[in-house]
Scaffold this motif. Sequence first.
Motif, short mmCIF file in Angstrom:
data_model
loop_
_atom_site.label_atom_id
_atom_site.label_comp_id
_atom_site.label_asym_id
_atom_site.label_seq_id
_atom_site.Cartn_x
_atom_site.Cartn_y
_atom_site.Cartn_z
N MET A 58 3.97 6.03 -5.10
CA MET A 58 4.07 6.13 -6.43
C MET A 58 2.95 7.28 -7.05
O MET A 58 3.36 8.19 -7.85
N MET A 59 1.72 7.07 -6.68
CA MET A 59 0.73 7.87 -7.14
C MET A 59 1.03 9.46 -6.48
O MET A 59 0.94 10.25 -7.26
N TYR A 60 1.69 9.36 -5.41
CA TYR A 60 1.71 10.93 -4.74
C TYR A 60 2.88 11.66 -5.76
O TYR A 60 2.70 12.77 -6.01
N PHE A 61 3.98 10.84 -5.91
CA PHE A 61 5.22 11.58 -6.68
C PHE A 61 4.69 11.77 -7.92
O PHE A 61 5.34 12.76 -8.74
N VAL B 88 0.87 -1.22 0.01
CA VAL B 88 -0.20 0.14 -0.02
C VAL B 88 0.76 1.14 -0.16
O VAL B 88 0.59 2.26 -0.74
N LEU B 89 1.92 1.19 0.82
CA LEU B 89 2.88 2.45 0.82
C LEU B 89 3.33 2.84 -0.65
O LEU B 89 3.30 3.86 -0.92
N LEU B 90 3.91 1.80 -1.38
CA LEU B 90 4.55 1.74 -2.49
C LEU B 90 3.49 2.13 -3.49
O LEU B 90 3.86 3.19 -4.31
N ILE B 91 2.38 1.79 -3.46
CA ILE B 91 1.34 2.28 -4.62
C ILE B 91 0.94 3.70 -4.42
O ILE B 91 0.94 4.49 -5.38
N TYR C 178 -0.83 4.69 5.45
CA TYR C 178 -1.72 5.72 5.63
C TYR C 178 -1.36 7.18 5.25
O TYR C 178 -2.11 7.81 4.68
N LEU C 179 -0.44 7.50 5.67
CA LEU C 179 0.34 8.88 5.46
C LEU C 179 0.42 9.04 4.08
O LEU C 179 -0.17 10.42 3.55
N PHE C 180 0.80 8.03 3.09
CA PHE C 180 0.86 8.19 1.82
C PHE C 180 -0.44 8.30 1.22
O PHE C 180 -0.53 9.04 -0.12
N MET C 181 -1.50 7.39 1.66
CA MET C 181 -2.67 7.71 1.26
C MET C 181 -3.47 8.81 1.39
O MET C 181 -3.90 9.55 0.37
N ALA D 245 -4.19 11.37 -1.58
CA ALA D 245 -5.52 12.14 -2.03
C ALA D 245 -5.68 13.92 -1.97
O ALA D 245 -6.16 14.27 -2.77
N ILE D 246 -4.88 14.13 -0.94
CA ILE D 246 -4.62 15.75 -1.00
C ILE D 246 -4.19 16.27 -2.23
O ILE D 246 -4.58 17.39 -2.98
N ALA D 247 -2.91 15.68 -2.47
CA ALA D 247 -2.26 16.26 -3.55
C ALA D 247 -3.10 16.12 -5.06
O ALA D 247 -2.96 17.17 -5.83
#
Length: 425
Positions: free
Chosen positions: A67-70, A61-64, A247-250, A254-256
């Motif tokens: 990746m989406m964030y960056f 979940v962290l990596l998925i 959870y932090l990256f999720m 979402a915010i980004a």
Amino acid sequence: MLVALSFAMFACFIYLLISGRMSATTVLILVPTVFALIGGFAPDMGDMVVKGIKTIAPTGVLLIFAMMYFMVMTDAGMFDPIVKRIVGAVGGDPVKIFIGTVALGYIVALDGDGATVYMITLSAFMPLYRRLGLSLPMVACLLLQCTGIGNLLPWGGPTARAAAAMKVEMSDVFTPLILPLLACVAWAFFMAWIFGMRERKRIGVVTIDTTQLIEHRADAGWKLYFNWALTIVLMASLVLEILPLSYLFMIGAAIAMLANFPQYKAQQEVIAKHAPAILSVATMLFSASVFIGILNETGMASALAQSIVDVIPNQVGPYMAVITALLSIPVTWLVSNDVFYFGMLPILAEAAGHYGITGAEMARASLVGQPVHILSPLVASTYLLVSRLDLNYGETQKFTIRWSVGASFVMLAVAVVLGIIPLYR
């Protein structure tokens, strides 16, 4: 039987991976499945794999979502100013580009997480690599050095495990290792210079126009400052572990997405654009859960570690710290950090204690193999790096292994010379 089975499985795994006869995903699923059947574990295989999936799920979940964030931030132009400054500083010189890669990689590695190293560094430098046609296996090799050493920071994981297993203070383990770790940092910069000289000889120094590297985008305006503020807050939260990393990256993703692409259609387009790359990493990562689950739950990992301990003769007791350091290089590639530090290290330390070698010294010695451990098929973030660079996993292993072993020997040599790890006691 478990020992023979584990050695045979690893031999088959390495051969198929390095030879390129199968993809990493196929090997990670089929090889452990076949050997579990041979070992008579068929009735329990399902439960074993489910446990492996549970182990890997938070990282997946962290990596998925990382990746989406960056990728969202890249599409939004957050890294454009960095690319412009990097191009201005390094131009089209491969030596400077590789040195800059290592410098940025180590800065980002201060958070102790390999995924962020790969995402941020590649987001900044990928246009340069592609424009010049630089060797991507060299890029992977350099970034793996950064994460291998960054992983040894007190909040990275292995150092905490070693200290806990030996029941010693973290400062007694990490602080004396600072100079050996800095020697490994110097080794990575030396590698960058060697690789850069090779590429400079191959392609020369290229004149680059930033307009060729950066996609034309509308002025980001306030969004640029918002994106950087969000990223800084996210990185600080990761280091402080305010919430689980996944959870932090999720939340961050979402915010980004909402801030940079507020319209539903635009959000769908961004997700569709990056879905193939994210799916590739997720597929490989969850394939590794089969390997991890069967290796650990069948007892093969523990049996393998115990068999290695059993073959060490008593006569080498005074050299046990150095032997532990040397063993950590291949063993932490074969088994998880938990198996090595909590299963194998205490046994080695008990034998070493008869010769006056302290727990703190054994903990330091056990960390020498971490530059190689980062290449292990049990390390999830490496799949992200390989996927982002579109490289063959086995070929990346083959190219990088000798340089990572070199880093381990640099670390060991400096530690022994400075008396941080005793050669003989």
